[in-house]
Motif scaffolding. Structure first.
Motif, short mmCIF file in Angstrom:
data_model
loop_
_atom_site.label_atom_id
_atom_site.label_comp_id
_atom_site.label_asym_id
_atom_site.label_seq_id
_atom_site.Cartn_x
_atom_site.Cartn_y
_atom_site.Cartn_z
N ILE A 92 0.84 -1.21 0.00
CA ILE A 92 0.00 0.00 0.00
C ILE A 92 0.87 1.26 0.00
N ASP A 93 1.96 1.22 0.79
CA ASP A 93 2.85 2.38 0.81
C ASP A 93 3.57 2.55 -0.53
N LEU A 94 3.82 1.44 -1.23
CA LEU A 94 4.44 1.53 -2.55
C LEU A 94 3.52 2.28 -3.51
N TYR A 95 2.20 2.08 -3.36
CA TYR A 95 1.24 2.83 -4.17
C TYR A 95 1.39 4.34 -3.93
N PHE A 96 1.47 4.72 -2.65
CA PHE A 96 1.58 6.15 -2.33
C PHE A 96 2.95 6.71 -2.73
N SER A 97 4.02 5.93 -2.53
CA SER A 97 5.36 6.44 -2.87
C SER A 97 5.52 6.61 -4.39
N LEU A 98 4.95 5.69 -5.17
CA LEU A 98 5.03 5.81 -6.63
C LEU A 98 4.12 6.92 -7.13
N SER A 99 2.95 7.07 -6.51
CA SER A 99 2.01 8.11 -6.93
C SER A 99 2.56 9.50 -6.66
N GLY A 100 3.37 9.62 -5.59
CA GLY A 100 3.93 10.92 -5.24
C GLY A 100 5.26 11.22 -5.89
N GLY A 142 12.16 11.11 -3.08
CA GLY A 142 11.11 10.10 -3.08
C GLY A 142 11.54 8.72 -3.51
N SER A 143 12.72 8.62 -4.16
CA SER A 143 13.14 7.31 -4.67
C SER A 143 13.49 6.34 -3.53
N TRP A 144 14.06 6.87 -2.44
CA TRP A 144 14.45 6.00 -1.33
C TRP A 144 13.24 5.31 -0.70
N ARG A 145 12.12 6.01 -0.70
CA ARG A 145 10.90 5.40 -0.15
C ARG A 145 10.46 4.22 -1.02
N VAL A 146 10.56 4.36 -2.33
CA VAL A 146 10.24 3.25 -3.24
C VAL A 146 11.18 2.08 -2.98
N PHE A 147 12.47 2.37 -2.88
CA PHE A 147 13.46 1.31 -2.65
C PHE A 147 13.19 0.60 -1.31
N ALA A 148 12.87 1.39 -0.27
CA ALA A 148 12.60 0.81 1.05
C ALA A 148 11.36 -0.08 1.01
N ASP A 149 10.32 0.37 0.29
CA ASP A 149 9.10 -0.44 0.18
C ASP A 149 9.38 -1.79 -0.46
N LEU A 150 10.18 -1.82 -1.53
CA LEU A 150 10.49 -3.07 -2.21
C LEU A 150 11.32 -3.99 -1.32
N PHE A 151 12.29 -3.42 -0.61
CA PHE A 151 13.11 -4.23 0.30
C PHE A 151 12.24 -4.85 1.40
N PHE A 152 11.38 -4.05 2.02
CA PHE A 152 10.59 -4.57 3.13
C PHE A 152 9.44 -5.46 2.66
N LEU A 153 9.03 -5.31 1.41
CA LEU A 153 8.11 -6.30 0.83
C LEU A 153 8.78 -7.67 0.81
N GLY A 154 10.02 -7.71 0.32
CA GLY A 154 10.77 -8.96 0.31
C GLY A 154 11.01 -9.49 1.72
N PHE A 155 11.39 -8.60 2.62
CA PHE A 155 11.66 -8.98 4.02
C PHE A 155 10.40 -9.60 4.65
N SER A 156 9.26 -8.98 4.44
CA SER A 156 7.99 -9.51 4.97
C SER A 156 7.67 -10.86 4.34
N GLY A 157 7.99 -11.00 3.05
CA GLY A 157 7.77 -12.28 2.37
C GLY A 157 8.60 -13.40 3.00
N GLY A 158 9.84 -13.10 3.39
CA GLY A 158 10.68 -14.09 4.07
C GLY A 158 10.08 -14.52 5.39
N LEU A 159 9.59 -13.56 6.19
CA LEU A 159 8.94 -13.87 7.48
C LEU A 159 7.67 -14.69 7.27
N TYR A 160 7.04 -14.49 6.12
CA TYR A 160 5.77 -15.16 5.82
C TYR A 160 5.99 -16.60 5.35
N ILE A 161 6.93 -16.81 4.44
CA ILE A 161 6.98 -18.10 3.74
C ILE A 161 7.73 -19.18 4.51
N VAL A 162 8.78 -18.82 5.25
CA VAL A 162 9.57 -19.86 5.93
C VAL A 162 8.75 -20.62 6.97
#
Length: 443
Positions: free
Chosen positions: A307-315, A336-356
């Motif tokens: 959801i934050d990636l939506y806002f960071s890309l829109s802005g 604004g680019s760092w926010r996009v980068f952070a969103d993608l990193f933490f999307l992956g990070f959350s995916g790791g916590l989810y799938i293992v």
């Protein structure tokens, strides 16, 4: 074990880890190289649309998961796993030899055959490697081993795509690609020779070679185990989620960020490294226990950062001409680019916590005699969810004519509903799963 990296000291882990790492790496070198060849060379030679060729390639690779996963599970339950792995790795060497001929002579039909066969190879190897882990690992090693496997898979996919991109830029690139996939296949076979013998879990099993009735029977059996059925739905949702985001990375880079090819790789790296770190942390955060306690955090993170990636890309406001493409260093300095980068990193990070936790639970609670077949069923559902992901993206982007940030927003909102459903169902059925595992009552 204090540090999960200590597992690499044990042949029972390291041999299978490097076998699967090299297999995933080779898959992605071959697939990505073929996509690049189809995009920049074959489409014009064959007079066909690039999108048609690439979608055909994606379909041919995923089709074996629908057709052969249940059969692969039966074979992995019936036979000893080290010899079976060595045989499959020998077949990979044959398949890569076919691919090499296809590349060198630019026989695209042969390359499509090799792609289908490589998908078949992956289909038969999947149930072996994930059924092997709970058999070879001690109880307090299973979460750490799964974290390392997930990290290895993420990095193998990323490295494979990067190496394929590098190889296609070289002179005589088709020869370099051919030599690389052959060498990696040989290394994979050599790694497989060090896998210790793991006794067959159900050597008396009568294999049903009818792939359709076998698939139906496997899915029916899985449905009779509600906890495992929900775990596999959760696993497959991760593949839906990942495919939805990763498929859009090239267009996100080019159209929204106005980035060059290096930006695509950078975005994929952020996501993959995030998955790897999240996966590795699962061991210490769960204190070596097979547990679903991290699942709510993974679900929440997948939604929050989408959801934050939506806002960071829109802005984001990048004012460059359409024919100007920025490098990673150019983008880093933009607001604004760092926010996009952070969103993608933490999307992956959350995916790791989810799938293992889900993979560890699938292995720990599956009946021993049916473990590989359960993983075969998991692969069937993974394939279904990945195809559904492509349809979902087409509907959002083409049929409804919404933007890519809106696709990410819709996916994040959908994840809230699915995640809540999944967590409630898993908590409802986990007690019965524990009882069944202790009793090992298998029909």
């Amino acid at each position: 074990m204090a540090n999960q990296f200590q597992l690499f000291k044990h042949r029972r882990f390291s041999a299978m880890f490097f076998t699967q790492f090299l297999g995933a790496f080779n898959d992605n070198v071959f697939k990505q190289a073929l996509i690049l060849v189809l995009t920049y060379t074959a489409a014009s030679q064959l007079g066909m649309e690039v999108s048609i060729l690439n979608n055909l390639a994606a379909m041919l690779f995923i089709l074996p998961y629908f057709l052969f996963s249940a059969l692969a599970g039966q074979i992995a339950d019936k036979y000893e796993k080290s010899k079976l792995t060595q045989l499959i790795k020998l077949l990979e060497l044959v398949i890569m030899a076919i691919a090499a001929v296809g590349f060198v002579f630019e026989w695209y039909a042969l390359l499509f055959v090799a792609l289908f066969l490589m998908g078949t190879h992956s289909t038969f190897f999947g149930p072996i490697k994930y059924a092997y882990l709970p058999q070879a690992m001690k109880e307090d090693e299973l979460v750490g081993a799964n974290g390392l496997f997930q990290m290895g898979t993420s990095l193998a996919i990323l490295l494979g795509m990067i190496i394929a991109g590098v190889l296609t830029q070289l002179s005589q690139s088709l020869y370099w690609i051919s030599m690389t996939v052959l060498i990696v296949a040989v290394l994979g076979y050599l790694a497989a020779r060090y896998i210790p013998i793991m006794p067959a879990m159900q050597p008396s099993l009568q294999i049903n070679w009818n792939i359709f009735t076998t698939s139906l029977a496997t899915v029916r059996y899985l449905y009779s185990l509600p906890f495992l059925f929900c775990v596999i739905l959760g696993n497959s949702w991760f593949w839906f989620y990942g495919a939805t985001f990763l498929t859009q990375m090239p267009e996100l880079s080019k159209v929204i960020l106005h980035g060059d090819e290096s930006v695509v790789i950078f975005l994929l790296t952020l996501f993959s490294v995030g998955v790897s770190i999240g996966s590795l942390l699962c061991k210490s955060l769960t204190k070596n226990q097979v547990s679903l306690r991290l699942l709510p955090f993974g679900i929440a993170g997948l939604s929050i950062f989408a959801i934050d990636l939506y806002f960071s890309l829109s802005g984001l406001n990048i004012n460059v001409s359409n024919d100007t493409f920025l490098s990673v260093s150019d983008l880093v300095g933009m607001s604004g680019s760092w926010r996009v980068f952070a969103d993608l990193f933490f999307l992956g990070f959350s995916g790791g916590l989810y799938i293992v936790p889900l993979y560890a639970s699938m292995q720990a609670y599956a009946p021993k005699s049916h473990r590989a077949r359960i993983i075969g069923a998991n692969n069937i559902f993974n394939a279904i969810f990945m195809v559904t992901s492509a349809i979902f993206a087409i509907v959002i982007l083409n049929t409804l004519a919404l933007s890519m940030p809106q696709l990410f927003l819709a996916t994040g909102l959908l994840n809230i509903a699915f995640g809540a459903f999944l967590y409630i169902k898993l908590n409802r059925h986990i007690k019965s799963a524990v009882i069944q595992t202790h009793d090992e009552v298998v029909p």
